[in-house]
Scaffold this active site. Structure first.
Site, PDB file in Angstrom:
ATOM      1  CG  HIS A  89     -16.633   6.786  19.838  1.00  0.00           C
ATOM      2  ND1 HIS A  89     -17.282   5.576  19.877  1.00  0.00           N
ATOM      3  CD2 HIS A  89     -15.968   6.891  21.019  1.00  0.00           C
ATOM      4  CE1 HIS A  89     -17.017   4.986  21.037  1.00  0.00           C
ATOM      5  NE2 HIS A  89     -16.227   5.758  21.740  1.00  0.00           N
ATOM      6  CD  GLU A 103      -0.079  -6.092  25.926  1.00  0.00           C
ATOM      7  OE1 GLU A 103       0.383  -7.108  26.476  1.00  0.00           O
ATOM      8  OE2 GLU A 103       0.564  -5.040  25.782  1.00  0.00           O
ATOM      9  CG  ASN A 105      -0.428  -8.182  32.859  1.00  0.00           C
ATOM     10  OD1 ASN A 105      -0.549  -6.960  32.868  1.00  0.00           O
ATOM     11  ND2 ASN A 105      -0.245  -8.887  33.964  1.00  0.00           N
ATOM     12  CD  GLU A 108       3.256  -9.701  34.385  1.00  0.00           C
ATOM     13  OE1 GLU A 108       3.325 -10.750  33.714  1.00  0.00           O
ATOM     14  OE2 GLU A 108       2.833  -9.658  35.547  1.00  0.00           O
ATOM     15  CD  GLU A 110       1.845 -10.695  28.446  1.00  0.00           C
ATOM     16  OE1 GLU A 110       1.439 -10.377  29.572  1.00  0.00           O
ATOM     17  OE2 GLU A 110       1.580 -10.046  27.421  1.00  0.00           O
ATOM     18  CD  GLU A 113       3.799  -8.275  24.872  1.00  0.00           C
ATOM     19  OE1 GLU A 113       3.546  -8.211  26.081  1.00  0.00           O
ATOM     20  OE2 GLU A 113       4.806  -8.873  24.417  1.00  0.00           O
ATOM     21  CG  ASP A 137     -18.762   4.414  17.111  1.00  0.00           C
ATOM     22  OD1 ASP A 137     -17.730   4.906  16.610  1.00  0.00           O
ATOM     23  OD2 ASP A 137     -18.925   4.257  18.333  1.00  0.00           O
ATOM     24  CB  SER A 233     -14.759   2.457  22.687  1.00  0.00           C
ATOM     25  OG  SER A 233     -15.978   2.978  23.025  1.00  0.00           O
TER      26      SER A 233
END
Length: 275
Positions: A89, A103, A105, A108, A110, A113, A137, A233
């Site tokens: 969904h 990830e 924060n 910010e 780091e 990422e 789902d 979700s």
């Protein structure tokens, strides 16, 4: 207290990524999370995993963030270098989705990422949003190029159907996400996590007027105050077994967030491991 009409609303755990024209297709009972009416003063506070705590960097290295027209509209889990699993969904066909792994924060950089574009979306073949937005789902996302695996970017383990079911019944799982609302209120900038107890089927069915299919399960606290919420979700519900985490659920839906007598509803991963 919460008025009955308000408390009985079924609201997704994705932040709103729909154009206004599409709202007209929803019954009042299916108001989308993030478009909550002003009747409840408390909805302001429910902008992320409610009652959770900050994760440590690398604590949930399989967790990813989905960005589209709206940033951080859903979560997901790394299955391997090229594939992520999320909630069906969450996906809108015309949305260009970016996956962010490693990830921590979201406000910010780091340098852990890794951003990837989604080149293919495969909802479970029986998923049909027009019939039921939350039945089956679950969806797979193929990334444009492989992730580089390291201590911040690691796939989640998935056991076979039998063991996934056994692990779920151990009774305690962890959910995580950057859930936040689209319209107002604070967002979680640091990844939040929460331990949620498994709720037996009978209790789950009694708690809601909505259908809980066999491919769903409930988890959370009867007293309220702790739950997954908007923007969570698609993210992981994992069970830790002797130090190894296994994917046992996908954060799917709920009525409001952290309401007394209501639970979070999750996609039962054991149904889909042979997919």
């Amino acid at each position: 207290g919460v008025s009955v009409s308000h408390a009985s609303k079924k609201i997704t755990r994705a932040t709103t990524i729909f154009s206004n024209t599409e709202y007209e297709n929803f019954t009042e009972a299916e108001t989308i999370r993030g478009n909550v009416t002003q009747r409840s003063q408390s909805s302001d506070d429910f902008t992320r995993i409610v009652g959770g705590e900050n994760a440590k960097p690398g604590q949930f290295p399989w967790q990813v963030l989905l960005n589209g027209k709206v940033e951080a509209f859903c979560g997901g889990s790394i299955i391997n270098e090229k594939w992520v699993v999320t909630a069906a969904h969450c996906i809108k066909p015309d949305d260009n989705i970016t996956v962010v792994a490693g990830e921590y924060n979201i406000q910010e950089t780091e340098n852990t990422e890794q951003k990837r574009n989604v080149i293919r979306i495969i909802p479970y073949h029986k998923y049909n949003a027009t019939i039921n937005k939350y039945n089956h789902d679950i969806a797979l996302l193929e990334l444009d190029k492989p992730l580089t695996l390291n201590s911040y970017v690691t796939p989640i383990c998935i056991a076979n159907r039998e063991y996934t079911n056994i692990f779920l019944n151990f009774g305690s799982g962890y959910v995580s996400g950057w859930g936040r609302v689209f319209n107002r209120g604070r967002q979680a900038s640091i990844l939040q996590y929460l331990r949620v107890p498994f709720v037996d089927r009978a209790t789950c069915l009694r708690s809601t007027k909505f259908t809980i299919y066999n491919n769903m399960f409930c988890a959370g606290f009867d007293v309220g105050g702790k739950d997954s919420c908007e923007g969570d979700s698609g993210g992981p519900h994992v069970t830790e077994v002797e130090g190894t985490s296994f994917l046992t659920g996908i954060i799917s839906w709920g009525e409001e967030c952290a309401i007394k007598g209501k639970y979070g509803v999750y996609t039962r991963v054991s149904w889909y491991v042979n997919w």
